[in-house]
Motif scaffolding. Structure first.
Motif, PDB file in Angstrom:
ATOM      1  N   ASN A  42      30.994  42.273  44.959  1.00  0.00           N
ATOM      2  CA  ASN A  42      31.004  40.937  45.569  1.00  0.00           C
ATOM      3  C   ASN A  42      30.619  39.864  44.561  1.00  0.00           C
ATOM      4  O   ASN A  42      31.117  38.745  44.614  1.00  0.00           O
ATOM      5  CB  ASN A  42      30.062  40.888  46.775  1.00  0.00           C
ATOM      6  CG  ASN A  42      30.573  41.727  47.931  1.00  0.00           C
ATOM      7  OD1 ASN A  42      31.762  42.016  48.031  1.00  0.00           O
ATOM      8  ND2 ASN A  42      29.675  42.146  48.796  1.00  0.00           N
ATOM      9  N   LYS A  43      29.731  40.230  43.630  1.00  0.00           N
ATOM     10  CA  LYS A  43      29.248  39.277  42.628  1.00  0.00           C
ATOM     11  C   LYS A  43      30.328  38.938  41.601  1.00  0.00           C
ATOM     12  O   LYS A  43      30.426  37.809  41.142  1.00  0.00           O
ATOM     13  CB  LYS A  43      28.039  39.903  41.914  1.00  0.00           C
ATOM     14  CG  LYS A  43      27.024  38.908  41.423  1.00  0.00           C
ATOM     15  CD  LYS A  43      25.939  39.594  40.629  1.00  0.00           C
ATOM     16  CE  LYS A  43      24.779  40.041  41.493  1.00  0.00           C
ATOM     17  NZ  LYS A  43      23.632  40.523  40.682  1.00  0.00           N
ATOM     18  N   ILE A  44      31.140  39.938  41.241  1.00  0.00           N
ATOM     19  CA  ILE A  44      32.081  39.708  40.129  1.00  0.00           C
ATOM     20  C   ILE A  44      33.547  39.598  40.545  1.00  0.00           C
ATOM     21  O   ILE A  44      34.376  39.229  39.729  1.00  0.00           O
ATOM     22  CB  ILE A  44      31.951  40.803  39.037  1.00  0.00           C
ATOM     23  CG1 ILE A  44      32.326  42.182  39.578  1.00  0.00           C
ATOM     24  CG2 ILE A  44      30.579  40.804  38.427  1.00  0.00           C
ATOM     25  CD1 ILE A  44      32.354  43.267  38.519  1.00  0.00           C
ATOM     26  N   GLU A  45      33.887  39.887  41.810  1.00  0.00           N
ATOM     27  CA  GLU A  45      35.310  39.927  42.162  1.00  0.00           C
ATOM     28  C   GLU A  45      36.025  38.578  41.970  1.00  0.00           C
ATOM     29  O   GLU A  45      37.229  38.558  41.761  1.00  0.00           O
ATOM     30  CB  GLU A  45      35.527  40.485  43.570  1.00  0.00           C
ATOM     31  CG  GLU A  45      34.985  39.640  44.684  1.00  0.00           C
ATOM     32  CD  GLU A  45      35.151  40.306  46.046  1.00  0.00           C
ATOM     33  OE1 GLU A  45      35.934  41.271  46.151  1.00  0.00           O
ATOM     34  OE2 GLU A  45      34.503  39.871  46.995  1.00  0.00           O
ATOM     35  N   GLY A  46      35.279  37.477  42.021  1.00  0.00           N
ATOM     36  CA  GLY A  46      35.901  36.176  41.795  1.00  0.00           C
ATOM     37  C   GLY A  46      36.212  35.892  40.333  1.00  0.00           C
ATOM     38  O   GLY A  46      36.877  34.914  40.021  1.00  0.00           O
ATOM     39  N   TYR A  47      35.744  36.768  39.467  1.00  0.00           N
ATOM     40  CA  TYR A  47      35.918  36.547  38.015  1.00  0.00           C
ATOM     41  C   TYR A  47      36.919  37.520  37.398  1.00  0.00           C
ATOM     42  O   TYR A  47      37.215  37.426  36.206  1.00  0.00           O
ATOM     43  CB  TYR A  47      34.582  36.723  37.285  1.00  0.00           C
ATOM     44  CG  TYR A  47      33.528  35.727  37.714  1.00  0.00           C
ATOM     45  CD1 TYR A  47      33.426  34.487  37.112  1.00  0.00           C
ATOM     46  CD2 TYR A  47      32.652  36.044  38.748  1.00  0.00           C
ATOM     47  CE1 TYR A  47      32.460  33.573  37.511  1.00  0.00           C
ATOM     48  CE2 TYR A  47      31.673  35.144  39.160  1.00  0.00           C
ATOM     49  CZ  TYR A  47      31.589  33.910  38.538  1.00  0.00           C
ATOM     50  OH  TYR A  47      30.641  33.006  38.935  1.00  0.00           O
ATOM     51  N   VAL A  48      37.377  38.484  38.188  1.00  0.00           N
ATOM     52  CA  VAL A  48      38.270  39.501  37.641  1.00  0.00           C
ATOM     53  C   VAL A  48      39.552  39.595  38.453  1.00  0.00           C
ATOM     54  O   VAL A  48      39.631  39.107  39.575  1.00  0.00           O
ATOM     55  CB  VAL A  48      37.584  40.893  37.599  1.00  0.00           C
ATOM     56  CG1 VAL A  48      36.422  40.890  36.627  1.00  0.00           C
ATOM     57  CG2 VAL A  48      37.131  41.335  38.973  1.00  0.00           C
ATOM     58  N   GLN A  49      40.541  40.222  37.866  1.00  0.00           N
ATOM     59  CA  GLN A  49      41.806  40.465  38.546  1.00  0.00           C
ATOM     60  C   GLN A  49      42.450  41.715  37.976  1.00  0.00           C
ATOM     61  O   GLN A  49      41.995  42.228  36.960  1.00  0.00           O
ATOM     62  CB  GLN A  49      42.736  39.257  38.368  1.00  0.00           C
ATOM     63  CG  GLN A  49      43.201  39.066  36.933  1.00  0.00           C
ATOM     64  CD  GLN A  49      44.076  37.845  36.763  1.00  0.00           C
ATOM     65  OE1 GLN A  49      44.493  37.227  37.716  1.00  0.00           O
ATOM     66  NE2 GLN A  49      44.388  37.506  35.522  1.00  0.00           N
ATOM     67  N   VAL A  50      43.493  42.173  38.641  1.00  0.00           N
ATOM     68  CA  VAL A  50      44.286  43.282  38.131  1.00  0.00           C
ATOM     69  C   VAL A  50      45.714  42.789  38.008  1.00  0.00           C
ATOM     70  O   VAL A  50      46.273  42.277  38.967  1.00  0.00           O
ATOM     71  CB  VAL A  50      44.204  44.502  39.075  1.00  0.00           C
ATOM     72  CG1 VAL A  50      45.170  45.585  38.624  1.00  0.00           C
ATOM     73  CG2 VAL A  50      42.796  45.052  39.128  1.00  0.00           C
ATOM     74  N   ARG A  51      46.264  42.886  36.806  1.00  0.00           N
ATOM     75  CA  ARG A  51      47.647  42.411  36.602  1.00  0.00           C
ATOM     76  C   ARG A  51      48.595  43.578  36.618  1.00  0.00           C
ATOM     77  O   ARG A  51      48.291  44.644  36.172  1.00  0.00           O
ATOM     78  CB  ARG A  51      47.756  41.731  35.252  1.00  0.00           C
ATOM     79  CG  ARG A  51      47.124  40.368  35.285  1.00  0.00           C
ATOM     80  CD  ARG A  51      47.783  39.450  34.278  1.00  0.00           C
ATOM     81  NE  ARG A  51      47.061  38.185  34.283  1.00  0.00           N
ATOM     82  CZ  ARG A  51      46.546  37.617  33.209  1.00  0.00           C
ATOM     83  NH1 ARG A  51      46.661  38.150  32.040  1.00  0.00           N
ATOM     84  NH2 ARG A  51      45.910  36.481  33.301  1.00  0.00           N
TER      85      ARG A  51
END
Length: 70
Positions: free
Chosen positions: A61-70
């Protein structure tokens, strides 16, 4: 100011140095993410992070706004 898609880190390519810029991620978690990627294969979705040793729902929850999967 939100984080745009461009600034998000793609979980399938970052280095330890890039991962440690995420909130709550230190050297050991960064290395665990990379180790998981090398052993299991590329991340298919961000939620897969919870399968990495040391990362649970709170951390996700803390980091999901900063990462993605391309």
């Amino acid at each position: 100011e939100g984080t745009s898609q461009q600034q998000r880190i793609d979980l399938n390519s970052p280095t330890v140095e890039q991962l440690v810029t995420l909130p709550g991620v230190g050297q050991s978690k960064a290395k665990a993410i990379i180790k998981y990627r090398e052993e299991v294969g590329p991340f298919l979705e961000v939620a897969q992070l919870t399968q990495v040793k040391g990362i649970g729902e709170k951390m996700l929850n803390k980091i999901e706004g900063y990462v993605q999967v391309r």
